[in-house]
Structures are given as C-alpha cells and as structure tokens.
Design a protein around this motif. Structure first.
Motif, short mmCIF file in Angstrom:
data_model
loop_
_atom_site.label_atom_id
_atom_site.label_comp_id
_atom_site.label_asym_id
_atom_site.label_seq_id
_atom_site.Cartn_x
_atom_site.Cartn_y
_atom_site.Cartn_z
N TYR A 77 0.80 -1.23 0.00
CA TYR A 77 0.00 0.00 0.00
C TYR A 77 0.83 1.27 0.00
O TYR A 77 0.32 2.32 -0.40
CB TYR A 77 -0.95 -0.01 1.21
CG TYR A 77 -1.70 -1.32 1.31
CD1 TYR A 77 -2.66 -1.65 0.35
CD2 TYR A 77 -1.40 -2.24 2.31
CE1 TYR A 77 -3.30 -2.88 0.39
CE2 TYR A 77 -2.05 -3.47 2.36
CZ TYR A 77 -3.00 -3.79 1.41
OH TYR A 77 -3.63 -5.00 1.45
N LEU A 102 1.40 6.92 -0.38
CA LEU A 102 0.62 5.83 -0.98
C LEU A 102 1.30 5.37 -2.26
O LEU A 102 1.87 6.18 -2.99
CB LEU A 102 -0.78 6.34 -1.33
CG LEU A 102 -1.80 6.35 -0.20
CD1 LEU A 102 -3.00 7.19 -0.62
CD2 LEU A 102 -2.24 4.93 0.16
N HIS A 106 -2.85 1.18 -4.88
CA HIS A 106 -2.98 0.77 -3.48
C HIS A 106 -4.36 0.23 -3.11
O HIS A 106 -4.49 -0.62 -2.25
CB HIS A 106 -2.60 1.93 -2.55
CG HIS A 106 -3.38 3.19 -2.84
ND1 HIS A 106 -4.67 3.36 -2.41
CD2 HIS A 106 -3.06 4.30 -3.54
CE1 HIS A 106 -5.12 4.54 -2.82
NE2 HIS A 106 -4.16 5.14 -3.52
N LEU A 119 -0.30 7.48 3.77
CA LEU A 119 -1.09 6.54 4.57
C LEU A 119 -0.31 6.19 5.84
O LEU A 119 0.89 5.94 5.78
CB LEU A 119 -1.34 5.26 3.76
CG LEU A 119 -2.09 4.13 4.46
CD1 LEU A 119 -3.56 4.51 4.71
CD2 LEU A 119 -2.02 2.83 3.64
#
Ligand code: TXA
Ligand code: MG
Length: 316
Positions: A77, A102, A106, A119
C-alpha cells in the motif's frame, strides 16, 4: 443508523474467522491491539470506512491508520524506504505507526486518508489482532473504538459500553497492555518527524535512527487536524448549498438529478462519504469552479459538510 446486536467473539479460531468474515462483508469489528481496542473496517471498502465515522459519531474526517499483519503487507500500500525498513525491523510488530506515500494501485479508500496522498500503516503485536489481519489478509482501517470525545477503550467492556448495538462485533481478548495509542512517525518528507507521541518512546526511535526526530507542533498547519485537511482543498473555488450550477461551474450532486458527479444518487450519506474525496479530486483535476448540492446536516452529513466547508474556505 442501522441497529445490530453486537456479537461478542472469543479470540479462538472460530471467533477470528467470524470477525474476518464480518470485515469482508463490510461490517465493523472492534478488535484488541496492544495499545487500545480499535474499531475496524476493511480499508478498501469506502462505505465500511464511512460506517466507522457513523458509529463513532465523529463530526469530521481525520486520516485513519491502516493495520496490516506484516511489513511485507504494508508494502502493498505504501512506498517503502530505508528508514521505514530500519524502524519496521526494530519495532514491528508494535505500537508504532509510519506515515508513508501511498503507492500506485494501493486500493485504499480515500476516506481512510481523508484525501491525503500518504497513509499511516501499523503492524500491531497483539496476537488476536495479528490472527485477524492474517485471516483477512487485507488492510484494516481502525481508530480507537470509542464514541467521539470519549476516552480510548482498553477492554472489550469499554467498547461495549460505548458502541453496543452500533457495530457488528467485538473480538474480546482481555485488556490492552500498553493502554496508550501508537507513536506516529512521518516518513513522507525529507526527514523523519514525530507526529504523535505514544506507546513507543521517541528516544527509542531516535536511538535506532541515530538522530533526533523533528517534532511537529500540534499547531503546525500540517498536523492540526482541521488545517491538515484545508491544506488539501481543491485548487478551484468551491460553492456550497448550490441548488444548481452556475454557468462555467462543475456540479457535485447529492440525490437524484443532473450533475457532473454524484455523491450519492439515492441520497445515502454513507455512500456520499465514501465518494467524497475521490469525487473532489476528480472534479478538481478539471480545473473549473465547483458547485456542491446541499447535503443534510445529520449523521454522517455533519462530517461531510465539515470537509466541504474546509474545501470552500478562503485560501491564502
Ligand atoms: O494505537 C493506535 O494508533 C490506535 C490503535 C487502534 O491502532 N489507533 C489510533 O487511531 O489511535 P486514531 O484514529 O485515534 O489516530 C490516528 C491518527 C490521526 O489522528 C492522524 O493524526 C494520524 O493518525 N494519521 C493517520 N494517517 C495520517 C497521515 N496520512 N498523515 C498524518 N497523520 C496521519
Ligand atoms: Mg483516538
């Protein structure tokens, strides 16, 4: 808000399998971590993530932490780097969250990141959390499992007291060991930054890195929750409560009717929340002023309108 009877699941093989199944179905499951109990949803399902805000009664969208079972899973991710590898080797699984860019493809709902391009990822050490994340083999977005404004829960009984009937299940595995939320380190910029002190001492992180962490004050525009969001407002002007678009405006609709993009044609607030950040990004990319249909100010509408007001606020 849909009413469920909240299942209490034991941290047995059957209980874990049931919890993973509920997450797959887009339901909310509270689970223990070594810091606090989390309120989890599958981070790839926008409406499931919207339901977190609904259950907590949170009046604004803050970025949420995605929980994964391993550093390898995290790399599905986020863009990994050497500092992330060093900290993951030293402290994962454990009470440390890393904020990273990110990565392409993802699949994380923009509602998890509140529209940011970074993230927060964390690998919890708690055996029940580990077992659940392995059973799901997917990312679980989870804030602490308390109603907004209440203290963070460290037992299943705390979770039940706050959220009974509002979530599908609680995976009960006793009291949390740390009792303090994870330490958050930002690794998306030029230097590692302590974004939130927590269950892992900053000194321990600094010892492993061989350098001091930059500290971002809570009043800094990039960390104060409200400003964090307004910082990412669309480039074009945004006009709210518009019954119709004016000449030259794009129209972001809510409910039935003609528009460029619709938050929810059926007027569903959870669907609208799930679409909010993605739709704003898509309209913003077209480079024209955006008019937004009225969104009712109840339930999730409160958080949606809060975000829309930030998007519409005058910029500097
Ligand atoms: O220990 C914990 O971290 C617990 C357990 C459940 O894992 N979770 C937790 O989540 O404390 P929450 O939602 O209360 O706090 C998440 C915080 C947000 O307030 C935000 O400040 C920060 O993490 N955060 C998450 N993603 C971020 C990002 N992309 N950029 C900056 N900050 C981020
Ligand atoms: Mg919290």
């Amino acid at each position: 808000m849909p009413q469920h009877s909240t299942e209490i699941l034991a941290a047995t093989e059957a209980g874990i399998a049931r919890a993973a199944q509920l997450l797959r179905e887009g339901k909310l499951v509270s689970f223990p971590t070594e810091t606090v109990y989390g309120l989890g949803a599958d981070a790839r399902q926008g409406e499931a993530v919207a339901a977190i805000y609904e259950a907590k009664g949170r009046p604004s969208f803050n970025p949420l932490i995605a929980h994964v079972h391993s550093a390898e899973a995290a790399q599905r991710y986020v863009e990994w780097n050497g500092t992330a590898e060093t900290l993951a080797q030293a402290f994962w699984p454990g009470p440390l969250t890393l904020v990273l860019p990110l990565r392409e493809g993802h699949g994380i709902s923009p509602l998890v990141t509140a529209g940011l391009d970074t993230l927060g990822v964390r690998v919890p050490a708690h055996p029940a959390a580990q077992a659940l994340l392995r059973a799901l083999d997917g990312p679980v977005a989870a804030p602490s499992a308390n109603p907004s404004g209440k203290i963070s829960p460290t037992t299943a009984a705390h979770v039940k007291a706050g959220l009974d009937g509002r979530i599908a299940a609680i995976l009960d595995d006793g009291a949390c060991g740390v009792g303090l939320e994870s330490t958050i380190v930002g690794l998306a910029g030029p230097e590692p930054v302590l974004l939130r002190p927590g269950g892992l001492a900053a000194e321990e992180i600094e010892a492993v890195l061989g350098r001091k962490l930059a500290v971002r004050d809570v009043h800094d525009p990039l960390t104060a929750p409200g400003q964090l969001l307004s910082h990412y407002a669309p480039g074009a002007p945004v006009r709210l409560d518009a019954a119709a678009p004016a000449e030259g405006e794009l129209y972001l609709g809510f409910g039935p009717g003609a528009c460029d993009l619709n938050l929810s044609e059926r007027g569903d607030l959870a669907e609208a929340a799930a679409n909010l950040f993605g739709h704003l990004h898509r309209l913003d990319a077209l480079g024209k002023p955006i008019a937004v249909a009225p969104v009712p100010e109840h339930g999730l509408g409160e958080a949606i309108n809060d975000r829309l007001r930030r998007a519409a606020a005058p910029r500097d």
